[in-house]
Motif scaffolding. Sequence first.
Motif, mmCIF file in Angstrom:
data_model
loop_
_atom_site.group_PDB
_atom_site.id
_atom_site.type_symbol
_atom_site.label_atom_id
_atom_site.label_comp_id
_atom_site.label_asym_id
_atom_site.label_seq_id
_atom_site.Cartn_x
_atom_site.Cartn_y
_atom_site.Cartn_z
ATOM 1 N N CYS A 174 10.066 -17.555 7.885
ATOM 2 C CA CYS A 174 10.287 -18.754 7.163
ATOM 3 C C CYS A 174 11.586 -18.386 6.466
ATOM 4 O O CYS A 174 12.397 -17.390 5.749
ATOM 5 C CB CYS A 174 9.025 -18.631 5.767
ATOM 6 N N ASN A 176 12.837 -20.397 3.656
ATOM 7 C CA ASN A 176 12.726 -20.944 2.546
ATOM 8 C C ASN A 176 12.641 -20.825 0.919
ATOM 9 O O ASN A 176 13.098 -20.435 0.715
ATOM 10 C CB ASN A 176 11.378 -22.335 2.423
ATOM 11 N N PHE A 177 12.551 -19.499 1.197
ATOM 12 C CA PHE A 177 12.753 -18.383 0.534
ATOM 13 C C PHE A 177 12.708 -19.752 -1.416
ATOM 14 O O PHE A 177 12.982 -19.394 -2.507
ATOM 15 C CB PHE A 177 14.215 -18.022 -0.676
ATOM 16 N N CYS A 178 11.055 -19.650 -1.210
ATOM 17 C CA CYS A 178 10.024 -19.888 -2.590
ATOM 18 C C CYS A 178 10.486 -19.383 -3.487
ATOM 19 O O CYS A 178 10.367 -17.908 -2.856
ATOM 20 C CB CYS A 178 8.859 -21.210 -2.506
ATOM 21 N N TYR A 180 8.329 -17.672 -5.915
ATOM 22 C CA TYR A 180 7.631 -16.965 -6.109
ATOM 23 C C TYR A 180 7.066 -15.937 -4.938
ATOM 24 O O TYR A 180 6.239 -15.227 -4.544
ATOM 25 C CB TYR A 180 6.290 -17.527 -6.898
ATOM 26 N N CYS A 181 7.606 -16.020 -3.270
ATOM 27 C CA CYS A 181 6.463 -16.345 -1.937
ATOM 28 C C CYS A 181 7.441 -14.840 -1.470
ATOM 29 O O CYS A 181 8.392 -14.835 -1.233
ATOM 30 C CB CYS A 181 6.821 -16.972 -1.956
ATOM 31 N N VAL A 183 6.799 -14.258 1.941
ATOM 32 C CA VAL A 183 6.674 -14.338 2.975
ATOM 33 C C VAL A 183 8.027 -13.833 4.133
ATOM 34 O O VAL A 183 7.833 -12.981 4.528
ATOM 35 C CB VAL A 183 5.747 -15.245 3.302
ATOM 36 N N PRO A 184 8.723 -14.745 2.992
ATOM 37 C CA PRO A 184 10.199 -14.897 4.455
ATOM 38 C C PRO A 184 10.872 -12.817 3.949
ATOM 39 O O PRO A 184 11.801 -12.840 4.921
ATOM 40 C CB PRO A 184 11.356 -15.905 3.236
ATOM 41 N N GLN A 218 4.552 -21.034 8.952
ATOM 42 C CA GLN A 218 4.716 -20.960 7.590
ATOM 43 C C GLN A 218 5.104 -22.394 7.338
ATOM 44 O O GLN A 218 5.149 -22.808 6.253
ATOM 45 C CB GLN A 218 5.732 -20.370 7.386
ATOM 46 N N HIS A 255 6.112 -28.584 4.782
ATOM 47 C CA HIS A 255 6.305 -28.127 3.805
ATOM 48 C C HIS A 255 6.968 -29.642 3.456
ATOM 49 O O HIS A 255 7.540 -30.937 4.376
ATOM 50 C CB HIS A 255 7.671 -27.274 3.542
ATOM 51 N N ARG A 294 12.146 -25.591 -4.891
ATOM 52 C CA ARG A 294 11.098 -26.205 -3.392
ATOM 53 C C ARG A 294 11.451 -27.115 -2.991
ATOM 54 O O ARG A 294 11.488 -28.340 -1.976
ATOM 55 C CB ARG A 294 9.738 -26.140 -4.300
#
Length: 455
Positions: A174, A176-178, A180-181, A183-184, A218, A255, A294
Motif C-alpha cells: 500500500c 497510501n500511508f493513512c 493511523y495504519c 499496513v504500508p 489494500q 479507496h 485520507r
Amino acid sequence: MNDNTVIISEIKRLLGGRQPLAYVRSFGCQLNTSDGEKIKGLLRKMGYGFTEDEAQADLIILNTCAVRENAEDRVFGIVGSMKKLKELRPDLIIGIAGCMTAQSHIAEKIKKSYPQVDFVLGTSAINGLPRLLLDCLNGAKFSADIAEYDDFSAQAEQVRESSFKASVPIMFGCNNFCTYCIVPYVRGRERSRRPEDIISEVEGLVRDGYKEIMLLGQNVNSYGNDLGGEMSFPQLLRRLNAIEGDFWIRFMSSHPKDASAELIDAIFECDKVAKHLHLPVQSGSDGVLRRMNRRYTAEKYLGIVDEIRRRDPDFSLTTDIIVGFPDETEEDFEATLAIMERVRYDNIYSFIYSRRTGTKAAEMPDAVSEEEKGARMRRLLELQREISTEHYKRFIGRRMRVLVDDVSKKREGYVSGKSSEFIIVELEGDSSLIGQFVDVEITEAMNWAVRGRRV
Ligand code: SAH
Ligand code: SF4
Ligand code: F3S
C-alpha cells in the motif's frame, strides 16, 4: 526468483517418508488468509499433512496481523500458551509469519521473550519457508527470513480453504500511508501482479467450478499504477467479466480517493461483478479525514455515493469506520453518525482507534478517554442497528440470487449464504445446497440478515 526444488527434496529426504502434520492459523484480513493458503501449498509440496488440532501438530505456523493492538495481544497470548506444548514435545517446530514479523520491535520481542519460537517468516518471504524449515529440521536454534523476494510464484500452489469461493490477490502493499495504519510499513509498497497471471488464475478457478472470485488488494483501485498504463482496475474487471461461466466477481478494498467514474461504470456494466461496494469512509469529519491523510472530504465521498445511488437507489454499500481517532471531538463523531444516516450502509465494520508504533498518528496528542471512545462505539453500533433493521426491509418481496455457503448455526433445517449485494440470506435447505447459487424470494428482514424461500 528462488528455486526451492533442491531444498524441498532435501526436506523430504530428512522426513524419510513420514507425513508430519502442520497447523496453520491465519489472523487478520483476507490477504493474510490468502498468504496462509500459499504457506499451506508449500508445506504440502514438502510432504506435510494438515491438522486443526495444535496438540497433534509437528509444525505450528501463526500467520499474524498487526493492524490493531488487540490482534497482536491475541497472538502473544497464543504463543505464550505454546510454551507448554514445546516442553512436552521438544521436536515441535513453531513459526511466526505475517504482518507482525515486519515490525522490528516485535521481531525482537519474539526472539527475546519467546524462546519456544523457532522461526520468523516475513510477509514477502513466503518462498523462504522451505529454507527456514530445513534449518529447523537440521537443529538450528532460531532462524528468520524477512527479506523481500517480490516473487509471486507461491501463488500457484495454494491449498484453498473453500471449493467454491476463491481469493485472488491482484496486488500487494500500500502506498497510501493513512496516518493511523501500519499496513504500508508491514506490507511495503504497491506491487501489481501481471494481468495475464491474474486472468489465467481466474480462468482456472472458474474451470474448477469456483462460483465466487474475490479480488484482493489494500487499494484495488490503484491496481496497475505500476504497470505503465497497461491495465487499470476497471479494465481488469471487464476482462475478467468476459470469462465464460456462471460466477461472481467481488473485490476489496476500494479507496474513495481513487473510486473513479470508470470503476462505477464497470460495476454496473459487468454482469458478473457483484452489486455491492465496500467503500471505507473511516470518518465523516473533514478535520479527522485530513489528519488521517485520507485525501478526500465527506462531500467528495458523498459525490461517489450519490452517483452510485442515482443509477440504483438501492445499491448496497458497506464501510469501515474508526472511532476515537486522536482528539476526535464530539462534533467530529457526530459528523460520522451523520454520514452513516445519509449513506445508509447495509453493514459497517467499526474499530476503536489503536495506536500503532511507527505511524504518524501515534505521535498525535489524544485527550479523549477510553471510556468516551467506548461510549461512542456503542452509540455508533446502535445507530447502525437501526439503519440495518430499516434498510433491510427494502428486500422484502424481492428475488435475490444467493450463493449458499453454510448450514445456519442459528436455525435448524436452514442454510445461509450471501446475495450479490453481500447481504446474509437464510433459507430452508440442507448441506447439499452449499456451494450452489439459488434464487430466493425474501419474506422477512432482520437487522443482520434477511430470510426467504427458494423459488
Ligand atoms: N486497505 C484497506 C483497509 C485495511 S485495514 C482500506 O484502506 O480500506 C482494515 C480497516 O482497519 C481499515 O479500513 C480501518 O478502518 C481499520 N484500521 C486500520 N488501522 C487501524 C488502527 N490503527 N486502529 C483502528 N482501526 C484501524
Ligand atoms: Fe492502511 Fe490506508 Fe493503506 Fe488501507 S489505504 S491499508 S487504511 S494505509
Ligand atoms: Fe492485518 Fe496485515 Fe491484513 S496487518 S489487516 S493481516 S495486511
